[in-house]
Design a protein around this motif. Structure first.
Motif, PDB file in Angstrom:
ATOM      1  N   SER A 164      -2.243 -69.155  -6.119  1.00 21.66           N
ATOM      2  CA  SER A 164      -3.459 -69.062  -5.095  1.00 21.66           C
ATOM      3  C   SER A 164      -3.599 -67.444  -4.791  1.00 21.66           C
ATOM      4  CB  SER A 164      -3.215 -69.628  -3.804  1.00 21.66           C
ATOM      5  OG  SER A 164      -2.170 -69.047  -3.008  1.00 21.66           O
ATOM      6  N   GLY A 165      -4.927 -67.175  -4.189  1.00 19.71           N
ATOM      7  CA  GLY A 165      -5.183 -66.079  -3.684  1.00 19.71           C
ATOM      8  C   GLY A 165      -4.134 -65.430  -2.609  1.00 19.71           C
ATOM      9  N   ALA A 166      -3.998 -66.201  -1.683  1.00 11.96           N
ATOM     10  CA  ALA A 166      -3.348 -65.549  -0.339  1.00 11.96           C
ATOM     11  C   ALA A 166      -1.947 -65.440  -1.099  1.00 11.96           C
ATOM     12  CB  ALA A 166      -2.916 -66.878   0.516  1.00 11.96           C
ATOM     13  N   GLU A 167      -1.417 -66.090  -2.159  1.00  9.85           N
ATOM     14  CA  GLU A 167       0.099 -65.728  -2.517  1.00  9.85           C
ATOM     15  C   GLU A 167      -0.017 -64.403  -3.509  1.00  9.85           C
ATOM     16  OE1 GLU A 167       2.514 -68.926  -4.591  1.00  9.85           O
ATOM     17  OE2 GLU A 167       0.786 -69.877  -3.963  1.00  9.85           O
ATOM     18  N   GLY A 170     -16.155 -61.636   1.406  1.00  3.50           N
ATOM     19  CA  GLY A 170     -16.726 -62.917   0.989  1.00  3.50           C
ATOM     20  C   GLY A 170     -16.683 -63.707   2.270  1.00  3.50           C
ATOM     21  N   GLU A 171     -15.611 -64.092   2.719  1.00  4.34           N
ATOM     22  CA  GLU A 171     -15.643 -65.083   3.915  1.00  4.34           C
ATOM     23  C   GLU A 171     -16.220 -64.285   5.098  1.00  4.34           C
ATOM     24  OE1 GLU A 171     -14.598 -68.310   3.531  1.00  4.34           O
ATOM     25  OE2 GLU A 171     -14.472 -67.466   1.342  1.00  4.34           O
ATOM     26  N   GLY A 172     -16.313 -63.002   5.107  1.00  2.00           N
ATOM     27  CA  GLY A 172     -16.744 -62.201   6.198  1.00  2.00           C
ATOM     28  C   GLY A 172     -18.189 -62.089   5.980  1.00  2.00           C
ATOM     29  N   SER A 213     -12.667 -58.566   7.255  1.00  2.00           N
ATOM     30  CA  SER A 213     -12.044 -59.018   6.174  1.00  2.00           C
ATOM     31  C   SER A 213     -11.453 -60.445   6.084  1.00  2.00           C
ATOM     32  CB  SER A 213     -10.691 -58.096   5.998  1.00  2.00           C
ATOM     33  OG  SER A 213      -9.723 -58.038   7.241  1.00  2.00           O
ATOM     34  N   PHE A 214     -11.150 -60.936   5.090  1.00  2.00           N
ATOM     35  CA  PHE A 214     -10.441 -62.207   4.870  1.00  2.00           C
ATOM     36  C   PHE A 214      -9.516 -62.250   3.845  1.00  2.00           C
ATOM     37  CE2 PHE A 214      -9.596 -66.381   3.276  1.00  2.00           C
ATOM     38  CZ  PHE A 214      -9.202 -67.183   4.525  1.00  2.00           C
ATOM     39  N   HIS A 215      -8.327 -62.421   3.789  1.00  2.09           N
ATOM     40  CA  HIS A 215      -7.420 -62.356   2.651  1.00  2.09           C
ATOM     41  C   HIS A 215      -6.491 -63.531   2.603  1.00  2.09           C
ATOM     42  CE1 HIS A 215      -8.525 -58.146   2.186  1.00  2.09           C
ATOM     43  NE2 HIS A 215      -8.207 -57.844   3.402  1.00  2.09           N
ATOM     44  N   GLY A 216      -6.879 -64.510   3.369  1.00  2.00           N
ATOM     45  CA  GLY A 216      -6.079 -65.804   2.993  1.00  2.00           C
ATOM     46  C   GLY A 216      -5.142 -66.151   4.442  1.00  2.00           C
ATOM     47  N   ALA A 231      -6.630 -53.923  -3.943  1.00  2.00           N
ATOM     48  CA  ALA A 231      -8.215 -54.245  -4.062  1.00  2.00           C
ATOM     49  C   ALA A 231      -7.905 -55.675  -4.171  1.00  2.00           C
ATOM     50  CB  ALA A 231      -8.841 -53.845  -5.295  1.00  2.00           C
ATOM     51  N   ASP A 232      -8.450 -56.472  -3.221  1.00  2.00           N
ATOM     52  CA  ASP A 232      -8.524 -58.149  -3.216  1.00  2.00           C
ATOM     53  C   ASP A 232      -9.726 -58.438  -4.004  1.00  2.00           C
ATOM     54  OD1 ASP A 232      -8.703 -60.652  -2.743  1.00  2.00           O
ATOM     55  OD2 ASP A 232      -8.201 -60.588  -0.556  1.00  2.00           O
ATOM     56  N   GLU A 233      -9.619 -58.828  -4.981  1.00  2.00           N
ATOM     57  CA  GLU A 233     -10.504 -59.299  -5.926  1.00  2.00           C
ATOM     58  C   GLU A 233     -10.502 -60.964  -6.199  1.00  2.00           C
ATOM     59  OE1 GLU A 233     -12.785 -57.224  -7.570  1.00  2.00           O
ATOM     60  OE2 GLU A 233     -12.227 -55.221  -7.527  1.00  2.00           O
ATOM     61  N   VAL A 234     -10.077 -61.332  -5.417  1.00  2.00           N
ATOM     62  CA  VAL A 234     -10.016 -62.895  -5.204  1.00  2.00           C
ATOM     63  C   VAL A 234     -11.166 -63.666  -5.447  1.00  2.00           C
ATOM     64  CG1 VAL A 234      -9.126 -65.147  -4.027  1.00  2.00           C
ATOM     65  CG2 VAL A 234      -7.428 -62.907  -4.327  1.00  2.00           C
ATOM     66  N   GLN A 235     -11.983 -63.156  -4.792  1.00  2.00           N
ATOM     67  CA  GLN A 235     -13.484 -63.798  -4.430  1.00  2.00           C
ATOM     68  C   GLN A 235     -14.459 -63.235  -5.574  1.00  2.00           C
ATOM     69  OE1 GLN A 235     -16.673 -65.458  -1.250  1.00  2.00           O
ATOM     70  NE2 GLN A 235     -14.729 -65.615  -0.813  1.00  2.00           N
ATOM     71  N   CYS A 236     -14.517 -61.734  -5.526  1.00  2.00           N
ATOM     72  CA  CYS A 236     -15.538 -61.085  -5.912  1.00  2.00           C
ATOM     73  C   CYS A 236     -15.058 -60.353  -7.661  1.00  2.00           C
ATOM     74  CB  CYS A 236     -16.062 -59.879  -5.107  1.00  2.00           C
ATOM     75  SG  CYS A 236     -14.795 -58.352  -5.192  1.00  2.00           S
ATOM     76  N   GLY A 291      -7.547 -64.573  -8.145  1.00  2.00           N
ATOM     77  CA  GLY A 291      -7.234 -66.083  -7.915  1.00  2.00           C
ATOM     78  C   GLY A 291      -8.483 -66.888  -8.227  1.00  2.00           C
ATOM     79  N   LYS A 292      -8.972 -67.745  -7.509  1.00  2.00           N
ATOM     80  CA  LYS A 292     -10.109 -68.507  -7.724  1.00  2.00           C
ATOM     81  C   LYS A 292     -10.598 -68.721  -9.202  1.00  2.00           C
ATOM     82  CE  LYS A 292     -12.140 -67.844  -2.987  1.00  2.00           C
ATOM     83  NZ  LYS A 292     -12.072 -69.106  -2.385  1.00  2.00           N
ATOM     84  N   ALA A 293     -11.540 -67.754  -9.579  1.00  2.00           N
ATOM     85  CA  ALA A 293     -12.247 -68.020 -11.145  1.00  2.00           C
ATOM     86  C   ALA A 293     -11.171 -67.992 -11.942  1.00  2.00           C
ATOM     87  CB  ALA A 293     -13.545 -67.050 -11.233  1.00  2.00           C
ATOM     88  N   ILE A 303      -8.605 -53.612   0.497  1.00  2.00           N
ATOM     89  CA  ILE A 303      -9.911 -54.036   0.622  1.00  2.00           C
ATOM     90  C   ILE A 303     -10.274 -55.114   0.032  1.00  2.00           C
ATOM     91  CG2 ILE A 303     -10.427 -51.486   0.808  1.00  2.00           C
ATOM     92  CD1 ILE A 303     -11.324 -51.747  -2.149  1.00  2.00           C
ATOM     93  N   GLU A 304     -11.507 -55.733   0.316  1.00  2.00           N
ATOM     94  CA  GLU A 304     -12.350 -56.630  -0.397  1.00  2.00           C
ATOM     95  C   GLU A 304     -13.453 -55.871  -1.004  1.00  2.00           C
ATOM     96  OE1 GLU A 304     -13.085 -60.855   1.529  1.00  2.00           O
ATOM     97  OE2 GLU A 304     -12.291 -59.452   2.982  1.00  2.00           O
ATOM     98  N   PRO A 305     -13.676 -55.717  -2.176  1.00  2.00           N
ATOM     99  CA  PRO A 305     -14.563 -54.752  -2.590  1.00  2.00           C
ATOM    100  C   PRO A 305     -16.075 -55.452  -2.282  1.00  2.00           C
ATOM    101  CG  PRO A 305     -13.296 -54.909  -4.212  1.00  2.00           C
ATOM    102  CD  PRO A 305     -12.591 -56.001  -3.193  1.00  2.00           C
TER     103      PRO A 305
HETATM  104  N1  PLP Z   1      -8.728 -63.367  -0.498  1.00  2.00           N
HETATM  105  C1  PLP Z   1     -10.062 -63.367  -0.573  1.00  2.00           C
HETATM  106  C2  PLP Z   1     -11.186 -62.325  -0.702  1.00  2.00           C
HETATM  107  C3  PLP Z   1     -10.532 -64.593  -0.610  1.00  2.00           C
HETATM  108  O1  PLP Z   1     -11.934 -64.824  -0.594  1.00  2.00           O
HETATM  109  C4  PLP Z   1      -9.545 -65.747  -0.400  1.00  2.00           C
HETATM  110  C5  PLP Z   1     -10.106 -67.324  -0.210  1.00  2.00           C
HETATM  111  O2  PLP Z   1     -11.268 -67.390   0.158  1.00  2.00           O
HETATM  112  C6  PLP Z   1      -8.282 -65.535  -0.421  1.00  2.00           C
HETATM  113  C7  PLP Z   1      -8.067 -64.115  -0.560  1.00  2.00           C
HETATM  114  C8  PLP Z   1      -7.363 -66.645  -0.200  1.00  2.00           C
HETATM  115  O3  PLP Z   1      -7.221 -67.240  -1.382  1.00  2.00           O
HETATM  116  P1  PLP Z   1      -6.769 -68.898  -1.536  1.00  2.00           P
HETATM  117  O4  PLP Z   1      -7.553 -69.529  -0.466  1.00  2.00           O
HETATM  118  O5  PLP Z   1      -6.710 -69.211  -2.939  1.00  2.00           O
HETATM  119  O6  PLP Z   1      -5.152 -68.775  -0.938  1.00  2.00           O
END
Ligand code: PLP
Length: 405
Positions: free
Chosen positions: A108-111, A197-199, A140-143, A225-230, A254-256, A192-194
């Protein structure tokens, strides 16, 4: 004693037996095809949220479905006690795409964020000059694991779970001088989230990116760089951090990446990876054959199948359509995003727009209270955009015209 229900209605069963941490819409989907989802009775919904940015290849993608079935009949999982060819292949393809040569796979992204936070500290510990602090950003949102939550801004997510990991400073991403002041000699890493997303779908400004890069150079702080969403091609470029000219030391994905099969990845530069020792970190499922096979299908479509270029083209088309809607709908105060990641900021709460869209069989969502967010599958076509945008505009218009609005 547990009282069980006799109903087979998924909504009633969820209400009784599933932990109530989600506000689900009262719809049950059973199948999908491309950008469409179908209920048991065959009602078709147009999906512009793709399971919150996950179904990158759309639903029931034929090559992905074939590969998953094929892998299931060959081998699904061996754990990380042994080698298998798909994880090494995926790691090398991600290295080629990102410039970060080593990968750790998780689910997952959080992991992935956790791994980045841990190995930032591990790096400084190995240098013999331990640094424990992190700099993160407003909105910011990182999980939602304890570490990822500790670098997440909104108190609404944090407060019930305090105390979190100490030593995190939050700074305004629009203020380069505050950024320069916050990143110091004792900062282990800046995360950073470049594009946040959630924010609220907020791209990092170029001058802020430059300030972060300069402060990391000055202090030695690592950049995550948290590129989980973007990331992973969502903006029509492999990663938005590199599009901003940043050179992250660590990256969370993560995600995509798994196109619907759970997988996350943390990527590392050689010098950060050199600090890792066997036993430092791990995951039973992380990077198993099934997840890696799915991610390889996704990467094949993205890089060799022309999907990244398609996202750049259809993303530009989507942007033009959204800006045209914003020009007609004064309730929209800002249009932000890139590729197939967009937010429409409203001058009022956005929840009612999401509900009005659902009534029109269009799936979108709300983030940060006043922002309507679109994260369509990468495979969305101009025709599907032409179908979606009038529904979206009608949903926005309904809310604006509502009594008391
Ligand atoms: N990092 C970002 C930028 C996210 O948008 C998210 C989820 O929305 C996460 C981390 C957490 O990912 P996950 O829900 O797969 O744990």
């Amino acid at each position: 004693m547990l009282t069980t229900t006799t109903t087979t209605d998924p909504i009633a069963l969820d209400a009784r037996h599933v932990l109530q941490v989600y506000r689900r819409a009262p719809v049950v989907f059973e199948t999908g095809k491309g950008c469409a989802l179908f209920t048991r009775t065959g009602e078709r919904y147009l999906d512009l949220i793709s399971g919150v940015g996950v179904a990158s290849l759309g639903h029931a993608h034929p090559a992905l479905a074939r590969a998953i079935a094929d892998q299931a009949s060959a081998l699904l999982h061996t754990s990380n006690l042994f080698h298998h060819p798909l994880q090494s292949e995926l790691a090398s393809q991600l290295a080629a795409l990102s410039g970060l040569p080593r990968a750790f796979f998780c689910n997952s992204g959080a992991e992935a964020v956790e791994a980045c936070l841990k190995f930032s500290r591990r790096f400084w510990y190995t240098q013999g000059t331990p640094r424990a602090k992190f700099v993160a950003f407003h909105h910011s949102f990182h999980g939602r694991t304890m570490g990822a939550l500790s670098v997440t801004w909104d108190d609404h997510y944090r407060a019930p779970f305090a105390p979190l990991v100490p030593g995190v400073t939050f700074v305004d991403p629009a203020d380069p001088s505050a950024i320069a002041a916050a990143i110091a000699q004792d900062t282990a890493a800046v995360i950073i989230e470049p594009i946040q997303g959630e924010g609220g779908v907020r791209p990092l400004a170029q001058r802020s990116a430059d300030a972060i890069a300069a402060a990391c150079r000055r202090t030695g702080a690592l950049l995550i760089a948290d590129e989980v969403q973007c990331g992973m091609g969502r903006t029509g470029r492999p990663f938005y951090s590199t599009a901003l000219g940043l050179e992250p030391d660590l990256m969370a994905l993560g995600k995509a990446l798994g196109a619907g099969v759970p997988i996350g990845a943390a990527l590392f530069s050689d010098r950060v990876a050199a600090a890792a020792r066997p036993g430092d970190h791990g995951s039973t499922y992380g990077g198993n054959l099934l997840a890696c096979r799915a991610a390889l299908v996704f990467l094949d479509e993205l890089t060799r199948g022309g999907l990244m270029e398609q996202v750049a083209r259809t993303g530009a088309y989507l942007e033009r359509g959204l800006r045209a809607i914003a020009a007609r709908q004064p309730a929209i105060t800002s249009v932000r995003g890139a590729g197939v990641m967009w937010g429409l900021e409203l001058d009022r709460p956005a929840g009612a727009v999401v509900e009005a869209a659902l009534e029109r069989k269009l799936l979108i969502n709300r983030t940060s209270d006043t922002v309507v967010r679109l994260l369509p599958p990468y495979v969305i076509t101009e025709r599907e955009i032409d179908e979606a945008l009038p529904l979206l505009e009608a949903a926005i218009a309904t809310v604006v015209e509502a009594p008391g609005a």
